[in-house]
Design a protein around this motif. Structure first.
Motif, PDB file in Angstrom:
ATOM      1  N   ALA A 132       0.977  -1.523   0.144  1.00 18.65           N
ATOM      2  CA  ALA A 132       0.118   0.397   0.154  1.00 18.65           C
ATOM      3  C   ALA A 132       1.103   1.287  -0.317  1.00 18.65           C
ATOM      4  O   ALA A 132       0.298   2.603  -1.254  1.00 18.65           O
ATOM      5  N   MET A 133       2.298   1.148   0.646  1.00 23.15           N
ATOM      6  CA  MET A 133       2.963   2.480   0.766  1.00 23.15           C
ATOM      7  C   MET A 133       3.651   2.933  -1.003  1.00 23.15           C
ATOM      8  O   MET A 133       3.859   3.938  -1.260  1.00 23.15           O
ATOM      9  N   VAL A 134       3.931   1.739  -1.254  1.00 17.80           N
ATOM     10  CA  VAL A 134       4.510   1.638  -2.364  1.00 17.80           C
ATOM     11  C   VAL A 134       3.039   2.645  -3.173  1.00 17.80           C
ATOM     12  O   VAL A 134       3.637   3.440  -4.636  1.00 17.80           O
ATOM     13  N   GLY A 135       2.753   1.737  -3.340  1.00 19.32           N
ATOM     14  CA  GLY A 135       0.519   2.475  -4.192  1.00 19.32           C
ATOM     15  C   GLY A 135       0.934   3.840  -4.235  1.00 19.32           C
ATOM     16  O   GLY A 135       0.728   5.169  -4.602  1.00 19.32           O
ATOM     17  N   PHE A 136       1.315   4.009  -2.166  1.00 22.83           N
ATOM     18  CA  PHE A 136       0.581   5.712  -2.319  1.00 22.83           C
ATOM     19  C   PHE A 136       2.280   6.347  -2.697  1.00 22.83           C
ATOM     20  O   PHE A 136       1.384   7.828  -3.353  1.00 22.83           O
ATOM     21  N   ASN A 137       3.060   6.197  -3.126  1.00 21.94           N
ATOM     22  CA  ASN A 137       4.172   7.099  -3.034  1.00 21.94           C
ATOM     23  C   ASN A 137       4.168   6.680  -4.689  1.00 21.94           C
ATOM     24  O   ASN A 137       4.903   7.770  -5.203  1.00 21.94           O
ATOM     25  N   SER A 138       3.779   6.386  -5.156  1.00 20.55           N
ATOM     26  CA  SER A 138       3.196   6.440  -6.371  1.00 20.55           C
ATOM     27  C   SER A 138       3.024   7.433  -7.388  1.00 20.55           C
ATOM     28  O   SER A 138       2.624   8.143  -8.082  1.00 20.55           O
ATOM     29  N   LEU A 139       1.714   7.833  -6.161  1.00 14.78           N
ATOM     30  CA  LEU A 139       0.989   9.006  -6.287  1.00 14.78           C
ATOM     31  C   LEU A 139       1.596  10.133  -6.623  1.00 14.78           C
ATOM     32  O   LEU A 139       1.377  10.638  -6.631  1.00 14.78           O
ATOM     33  N   GLN A 140       2.889  10.069  -6.048  1.00 14.43           N
ATOM     34  CA  GLN A 140       3.890  11.448  -5.703  1.00 14.43           C
ATOM     35  C   GLN A 140       2.880  12.596  -5.057  1.00 14.43           C
ATOM     36  O   GLN A 140       2.654  13.660  -5.622  1.00 14.43           O
ATOM     37  N   LEU A 141       2.107  12.773  -4.053  1.00  7.90           N
ATOM     38  CA  LEU A 141       1.360  13.170  -3.778  1.00  7.90           C
ATOM     39  C   LEU A 141       1.808  14.124  -2.085  1.00  7.90           C
ATOM     40  O   LEU A 141       1.550  14.952  -1.539  1.00  7.90           O
ATOM     41  N   LEU A 142       3.042  13.382  -2.019  1.00  6.99           N
ATOM     42  CA  LEU A 142       3.836  14.384  -0.520  1.00  6.99           C
ATOM     43  C   LEU A 142       4.656  14.469  -1.464  1.00  6.99           C
ATOM     44  O   LEU A 142       5.137  14.568  -2.300  1.00  6.99           O
ATOM     45  N   PRO A 143       5.209  16.080  -0.854  1.00  2.00           N
ATOM     46  CA  PRO A 143       6.367  17.172  -0.990  1.00  2.00           C
ATOM     47  C   PRO A 143       7.349  16.061  -1.264  1.00  2.00           C
ATOM     48  O   PRO A 143       7.632  15.010  -0.461  1.00  2.00           O
ATOM     49  N   ALA A 144       8.329  16.268  -1.948  1.00  2.00           N
ATOM     50  CA  ALA A 144       9.639  15.591  -1.512  1.00  2.00           C
ATOM     51  C   ALA A 144      10.533  15.383  -0.472  1.00  2.00           C
ATOM     52  O   ALA A 144      10.996  14.447   0.030  1.00  2.00           O
ATOM     53  N   ARG A 145      10.730  16.364   0.132  1.00  2.00           N
ATOM     54  CA  ARG A 145      11.118  16.754   1.525  1.00  2.00           C
ATOM     55  C   ARG A 145      10.990  16.073   2.371  1.00  2.00           C
ATOM     56  O   ARG A 145      11.166  14.485   3.142  1.00  2.00           O
ATOM     57  N   LEU A 146       9.043  15.642   2.481  1.00  2.00           N
ATOM     58  CA  LEU A 146       8.654  15.218   3.808  1.00  2.00           C
ATOM     59  C   LEU A 146       9.246  13.939   3.336  1.00  2.00           C
ATOM     60  O   LEU A 146       9.269  12.892   4.078  1.00  2.00           O
ATOM     61  N   VAL A 147       8.866  12.872   1.835  1.00  2.00           N
ATOM     62  CA  VAL A 147       9.249  11.090   1.687  1.00  2.00           C
ATOM     63  C   VAL A 147      10.868  11.242   2.247  1.00  2.00           C
ATOM     64  O   VAL A 147      10.720  10.432   2.699  1.00  2.00           O
ATOM     65  N   ALA A 148      11.523  12.137   2.116  1.00  2.00           N
ATOM     66  CA  ALA A 148      12.845  12.083   2.205  1.00  2.00           C
ATOM     67  C   ALA A 148      13.213  12.151   3.794  1.00  2.00           C
ATOM     68  O   ALA A 148      13.198  11.413   4.434  1.00  2.00           O
TER      69      ALA A 148
END
Length: 351
Positions: free
Chosen positions: A276-292
């Motif tokens: 689920a996290m991979v799928g969510f990350n694929s949508l690129q909804l979160l700012p790159a800085r937050l993902v980092a």
């Protein structure tokens, strides 16, 4: 105090002391992991965390265990599962598209063949305990220490079995990190290297153990090789979740075949969280800085889990394991190198 005793704590014990201890070990490991020399040699914070944990676990932890065991248990179980879920933020479904059908098929064939070989060689030929063989196979076939830790709740391995498996990943993954670039340079100089830089990167990503080791090996060849290696490795990591579900089903079926009533499948729910996290990350909804930031948090959680593993591992148990786990790791490494190259060449010829 033995491992079993350290792993148990009175119900009223607070987890705070143990969590503080694993947090401190993780913090030191993360700092050491930023040192250029260690980064250049592919030595990650996770590797450092288990090493520090083992050192402390065999020296001062015995006196701390009565107060710290509860928190160490939380780090090894709950935080591990949270770390595996957050690991999905390192991947996207778009990664699959970048390696194409050939890259996905190569990863799948390497994973399945390596794990099947580990199960057969370890259990049938070398006479290892099944859990030890399975954990070494998981580390060799998917993504090193993270795969070993993720498989541990499914196979219900003991701390020393997990530590042995992680140790093989560290030893042979480090060897591969230096050997692969030399192999490529030698092959090019001798005129027999059948893969270009990108192809060799896919070979590296599909056969080398740890992500950090893949990065180091790829960069030693070229940047295109490193890019292809990382993408191939990430697709291989993505196969962790279906692998855990399949392994759980196989183990439940085996237990049923050997004894009366059917065993329930131990569903690794954290594996579905990972997907689920991979799928969510694929949508690129979160700012790159937050993902980092979340990826850094994930590394810290996994480092705490590795620290907990080290704290509950005794060197005497590792010595009792003998040379057979190492021999299994040697054979799997030889297969990854030789068989992995044949798989890469065969799939490329077909597709």
């Amino acid at each position: 105090m033995n491992t079993a005793t350290q792993g148990l704590a009175p119900a009223r014990s607070s987890p705070i002391p143990g969590l503080l201890l694993t947090t401190a070990i993780a913090a030191v490991s993360l700092w050491l992991g930023t040192l250029p020399w260690l980064q250049a040699h592919g030595i990650s914070a996770l590797t450092l965390a288990i090493v520090i944990g083992i050192v402390l676990g065999n020296t001062v932890y015995g006196s701390l265990a009565p107060r710290a065991a509860a928190g160490v248990g939380v780090s090894r179980a709950t935080l591990l599962r949270a770390g595996i879920v957050l690991y999905g933020l390192r991947l996207t479904l778009q990664d699959i598209g970048q390696v194409g059908a050939a890259g996905v098929l190569i990863d799948a064939l390497v994973l399945c063949s390596t794990f099947a070989l580990a199960w057969w060689l370890g259990s049938r030929v070398l006479g290892l305990e099944r859990n030890t063989a399975l954990l070494i196979g998981a580390g060799s076939s998917i993504c090193g220490a993270a795969a070993v830790m993720a498989a541990e709740p499914v196979v219900k391995g003991r701390a020393e079995q997990v530590a042995v498996a992680v140790a093989t990943v560290v030893v042979f993954g480090t060897l591969a990190m230096f050997l692969y670039p030399l192999l490529y340079q030698w092959g090019v100089a001798a005129g027999w290297m059948p893969l270009d830089e990108t192809g060799f990167g896919v070979f590296t990503g599909s056969t080398v153990h740890e992500v950090a080791q893949v990065v180091a090996a790829g960069r030693a060849v070229s940047q295109p090789a490193a890019d292809a290696a990382v993408i191939a490795k990430m697709v291989r990591v993505m196969m962790l979740a279906p692998f855990l579900v399949g392994l759980s089903a196989l183990l439940a079926r085996g237990r049923h075949a050997g004894s009366g009533p059917r065993s329930k499948i131990a569903v690794p729910w954290f594996a579905f969280g990972f997907i689920a996290m991979v799928g969510f990350n694929s949508l690129q909804l979160l700012p790159a800085r937050l993902v980092a930031t979340l990826v850094d948090l994930d590394t810290a959680l996994l480092a705490m889990a590795m620290a907990a593993l080290g704290l509950t591992t005794h060197v005497s148990a590792l010595r009792q394991a003998g040379t057979r786990p190492l021999l299994l790791a040697v054979l799997l490494f030889a297969w990854l190198l030789g068989g992995g190259l044949l798989i890469n060449l065969g799939v490329r010829a077909l597709l």
